[in-house]
Each structure stands twice: as structure tokens, then as C-alpha cells.
Design an enzyme around this catalytic site. Structure first.
Site, short mmCIF file in Angstrom:
data_model
loop_
_atom_site.label_atom_id
_atom_site.label_comp_id
_atom_site.label_asym_id
_atom_site.label_seq_id
_atom_site.Cartn_x
_atom_site.Cartn_y
_atom_site.Cartn_z
N LYS A 184 -4.13 -11.40 -7.10
CA LYS A 184 -5.35 -11.82 -6.54
C LYS A 184 -6.65 -10.75 -7.06
O LYS A 184 -6.14 -9.60 -7.62
CB LYS A 184 -5.25 -11.65 -5.29
N LYS A 223 0.94 -1.36 -0.11
CA LYS A 223 -0.02 -0.15 0.19
C LYS A 223 1.01 1.22 -0.25
O LYS A 223 0.49 2.29 -0.41
CB LYS A 223 -1.04 0.08 1.20
N LYS A 254 -10.50 -5.31 -5.15
CA LYS A 254 -11.58 -4.28 -5.79
C LYS A 254 -10.89 -3.15 -6.09
O LYS A 254 -11.61 -2.27 -6.37
CB LYS A 254 -12.44 -4.05 -4.39
P1 ATP Z 1 -8.16 -3.77 -1.64
O1 ATP Z 1 -7.94 -4.19 -2.98
O2 ATP Z 1 -8.60 -2.33 -1.45
O3 ATP Z 1 -6.74 -4.00 -0.82
P2 ATP Z 1 -9.31 -6.09 -1.22
O4 ATP Z 1 -10.48 -6.66 -2.13
O5 ATP Z 1 -8.05 -6.99 -1.11
O6 ATP Z 1 -9.18 -4.76 -1.08
P3 ATP Z 1 -10.05 -6.42 1.58
O7 ATP Z 1 -11.13 -5.48 2.18
O8 ATP Z 1 -8.73 -6.00 1.94
O9 ATP Z 1 -10.32 -6.45 -0.01
O10 ATP Z 1 -10.59 -7.69 2.21
C1 ATP Z 1 -11.61 -8.15 2.85
C2 ATP Z 1 -11.74 -9.77 2.97
O11 ATP Z 1 -11.86 -10.27 1.63
C3 ATP Z 1 -10.31 -10.16 3.74
O12 ATP Z 1 -10.72 -11.21 4.56
C4 ATP Z 1 -9.65 -10.80 2.59
O13 ATP Z 1 -8.78 -11.83 3.03
C5 ATP Z 1 -10.71 -11.29 1.45
N1 ATP Z 1 -10.21 -11.22 0.01
C6 ATP Z 1 -9.80 -9.99 -0.51
N2 ATP Z 1 -9.64 -10.38 -1.79
C7 ATP Z 1 -9.68 -12.08 -1.84
C8 ATP Z 1 -9.49 -12.78 -2.78
N3 ATP Z 1 -8.96 -12.39 -4.10
N4 ATP Z 1 -9.56 -14.09 -2.63
C9 ATP Z 1 -10.03 -14.57 -1.26
N5 ATP Z 1 -10.25 -13.65 -0.46
C10 ATP Z 1 -10.25 -12.26 -0.71
#
Ligand code: ATP
Ligand code: LTN
Length: 334
Positions: A197, A115, A200
Site C-alpha cells: 500500500k 508496527k 506515508k
Molecule cells: P503510516 O504509513 O504511518 O502507517 P498511513 O499512510 O498508513 O500511515 P494512516 O494515518 O494510518 O496512514 O491513515 C489515515 C487514513 O488513510 C486511514 O483511514 C487509512 O485507512 C487511509 N489510508 C492510508 N493509506 C491508504 C492507502 N494507501 N489507500 C487508501 N487509504 C489509505
């Protein structure tokens, strides 16, 4: 343990539109585990401001996320669904735990490194101590289990280290939390680059399925998903695109990856992608409809926010007071 039951805590940030990764890696498991535990599901808005947010957008997205928890199947009468910022104990415990966390530990966090590279113009102290606030979230509720995706394991390990360090000095104050990671959906990959991965905050809209996507969009994105030229549906690391689609289909249909491979034996990628798209679209549709209904029902949602905020506050304050006594803060005069 809380109320004589094992307790569960998890949270998500309202920093964007949730993806299928968030749903299959986290939210879906939350729903499965809800009956077994005393559950706390927070919209972690205090974590969100570690990255600059537009206030009106953050407020709107936070409400959407809270309603999405309910729309995805969490009963707000049984599960404590609340805003982190409504429970000041999170910030108070985080301050104390900051004093039990080393710079070296925080420096090792890969999310911080990622980040800060991404937001090089705003590497604030909150971004650095983010994992301490997360540890506070978890430890405030004497949490036994924390369902998260694999990317959060490092933060969870840190929370355990902080708890252990504190308990070693002051006695058994905190329950030692365990991560719960689903077997298959713990890491959903990008549809455009299966080595990354699904996230969002990905700039490429085709890389992620958003929970708000229409059935047509879902199907179109799966049709365009990057695969390979093997023309054979196998569950193998050499075919990461196909493996990712198998994982998605597997969690959605509750079949094992082996069963999925069998089901599509001899079929082409086109048929398989279509089946995955239709299955995902059929899961998202009722969630979207329920969320739209809930968002219209202002009084009902407000009632939940108030009642659950009070419930979270009650349990969190109990732990906080204990911690404050342990570290030597003066008793409150009543
Ligand atoms: P950002 O892209 O803003 O970092 P993010 O999509 O990674 O966000 P978070 O808000 O950090 O999402 O994660 C919320 C939950 O979803 C956490 O428990 C995280 O481990 C899970 N998560 C996020 N992305 C994935 C993914 N691609 N596969 C499985 N679990 C996920
Ligand atoms: N860091 C998590 C969100 C989060 C969380 C938590 C998850 C904040 N506090 C406590 C589990 C338990 C994320 O961004 N995925």
C-alpha cells in the site's frame, strides 16, 4: 446519533506528510459525506506518540494536518475539526474500555504486528492498546459511520466488538458504528511496488505522491511508476501497476474503471501516465494554495481549534459521564 442527526467520526495521525492514498482513501470521502452527518474529524495526536516523535515536529505537523482538513474542503463551521489531545475524555474512556478488551484480541491486530516489527526497539503498551483508544474515539461520539481505508477495518471490527460487549452488560450505551469504505480508492498501492500500500512512512520517496508535491514532481513520479510489459490498459489483477493507476484516475475523475479503460483504448502507457499525473497535480494544487493561506491566518485557525475543541469536549463528556455511571463510579458532587 447526535443532535438528532447521524454522526460520523474519523481521524488521521500527523506522523508524516500525507499521501495520495490518505487523500483518496479517506479525506476525499470525508468531504463527500460531510453534509449528510454530524461530523467529527480529529487530528489523533495521542495515537501518534505510540511511535517516538520529535515534539516540535509533531506540533507543527498536527497544525498542518488540521489546516489540510479545511483546505481539502471540510467547512470548520459545520464539521468539528479538533485535536484529540484537547479532549481528555478520549483517554478516560480508553482506560475504561481497556478493561473490556482482551489481550488475545489485541494480539491479533495486524497493524500492531507490523508496527512492532518496524519499531522493535520501542514496542510500548500504547502501541498495543492503540485500537482501544481508537474505539474510544469512535464510541465517544455515538458514531454511526466511520470513513476509513481498508487497512483500518480490523480496528473497526474490534471497536464494534467492544461496544457490543459493553452494551450487553450495561444496556444500550454505545451506538454500533459502521465502516464506510469507498468503492475504488480504499487501497491505493505504492507506485514502486504495486503489491504494497502507498504509505506515508515508505522510505522510497518515489513510491508515494505526497499532498505537498509540486506538479512537476507528481508527473515525474507517475512517469516512473512501475507497470508491466503488456502494453495494454486493462483493469486486471494481473496488471497491478496499471490497475492502481486506473483506480487513482477513476476516483479523481469520478469515472468508473471501465470508462477509464475505454478512454485509453489503444493508447500507450506514456500517455496514460501523463494524464493521471496531470489530473492528480490539478487536484492537489488548489488544496496546497488554500493550506498555505490558512497557515498564515493564525487567529482564524486558533479560533477554530478553540471552538471545535469545546464542541468535541461537550459531546464526548456526555458519553463519558454515562459510561462512568454505568460502571459504578461515584457521581460528581456539584
Ligand atoms: P503510516 O504509513 O504511518 O502507517 P498511513 O499512510 O498508513 O500511515 P494512516 O494515518 O494510518 O496512514 O491513515 C489515515 C487514513 O488513510 C486511514 O483511514 C487509512 O485507512 C487511509 N489510508 C492510508 N493509506 C491508504 C492507502 N494507501 N489507500 C487508501 N487509504 C489509505
Ligand atoms: N488508526 C487510524 C487513525 C484513527 C482513526 C480513529 C480512524 C485513530 N482514531 C477513529 C477512524 C476513527 C489510522 O491510523 N489510520
Amino acid at each position: 446519533m447526535l443532535n438528532g442527526r447521524k454522526s460520523l467520526f474519523s481521524g488521521m495521525q500527523a506522523t508524516g506528510t500525507l499521501t495520495l492514498g490518505n487523500y483518496l482513501g479517506a479525506l476525499n470521502n470525508w468531504v463527500t459525506l460531510a453534509d449528510e452527518y454530524e461530523c467529527f474529524y480529529s487530528v489523533v495526536d495521542m495515537h501518534s506518540i505510540t511511535v517516538r516523535q520529535d515534539p516540535a515536529t509533531l506540533r507543527k505537523r498536527s497544525r498542518e494536518l488540521l489546516t489540510l482538513y479545511i483546505a481539502a474542503g471540510l467547512d470548520p463551521e459545520k464539521n468539528c475539526i479538533y485535536y484529540q489531545s484537547h479532549v481528555s475524555a478520549h483517554a478516560e474512556l480508553a482506560w475504561i474500555l481497556n478493561c473490556f478488551t482482551y489481550m488475545g484480541e489485541l494480539n491479533r491486530m495486524t497493524q500492531f504486528k507490523d508496527k512492532s516489527a518496524k519499531h522493535a526497539d520501542n514496542i510500548n503498551a500504547g502501541l498495543f492498546t492503540y485500537p482501544v483508544l481508537m474505539a474510544s474515539d469512535i464510541l465517544l461520539f455515538q458514531t454511526d459511520v466511520v470513513p476509513v481505508g481498508i487497512d483500518q477495518m480490523q480496528h473497526l471490527e474490534l471497536a464494534r466488538n467492544i461496544a457490543e460487549r459493553f452494551n450487553n452488560i450495561y444496556g444500550e450505551v454505545f451506538t454500533m458504528p459502521q465502516a464506510y469504505v469507498g468503492k475504488v480508492g480504499a487501497k491505493i498501492q505504492s507506485l514502486q511496488d504495486p503489491s504494497k500500500k502507498m504509505s506515508k512512512s515508505d522510505e522510497n520517496e518515489n513510491a508515494s505522491i505526497y499532498l505537498t508535491d509540486s506538479p512537476d514532481t507528481v508527473i515525474r513520479k507517475f512517469k516512473r511508476a512501475v507497470t508491466d510489459s503488456e502494453a495494454c490498459i486493462r483493469y486486471s489483477d494481473e496488471q497491478p501497476g496499471i490497475k492502481n493507476l486506473i483506480n487513482i484516475y477513476s476516483v479523481c475523475t469520478k469515472k468508473t474503471p471501465e470508462e477509464v479503460v475505454k478512454e485509453f483504448e489503444g493508447k500507450g502507457y506514456g500517455d496514460f501516465k501523463m494524464a493521471v499525473g496531470e489530473t492528480v497535480a490539478s487536484i492537489l494544487k488548489p488544496i496546497q494554495e488554500k493550506q498555505a493561506d490558512l497557515l498564515k491566518n493564525k487567529d482564524y485557525i486558533d479560533g477554530i481549534i478553540k471552538a471545535n475543541g469545546e464542541k468535541a469536549n461537550y459531546f464526548a463528556t456526555k458519553t463519558l459521564r454515562k459510561v462512568q455511571r454505568k460502571v459504578g463510579f461515584p457521581d460528581r458532587i456539584r
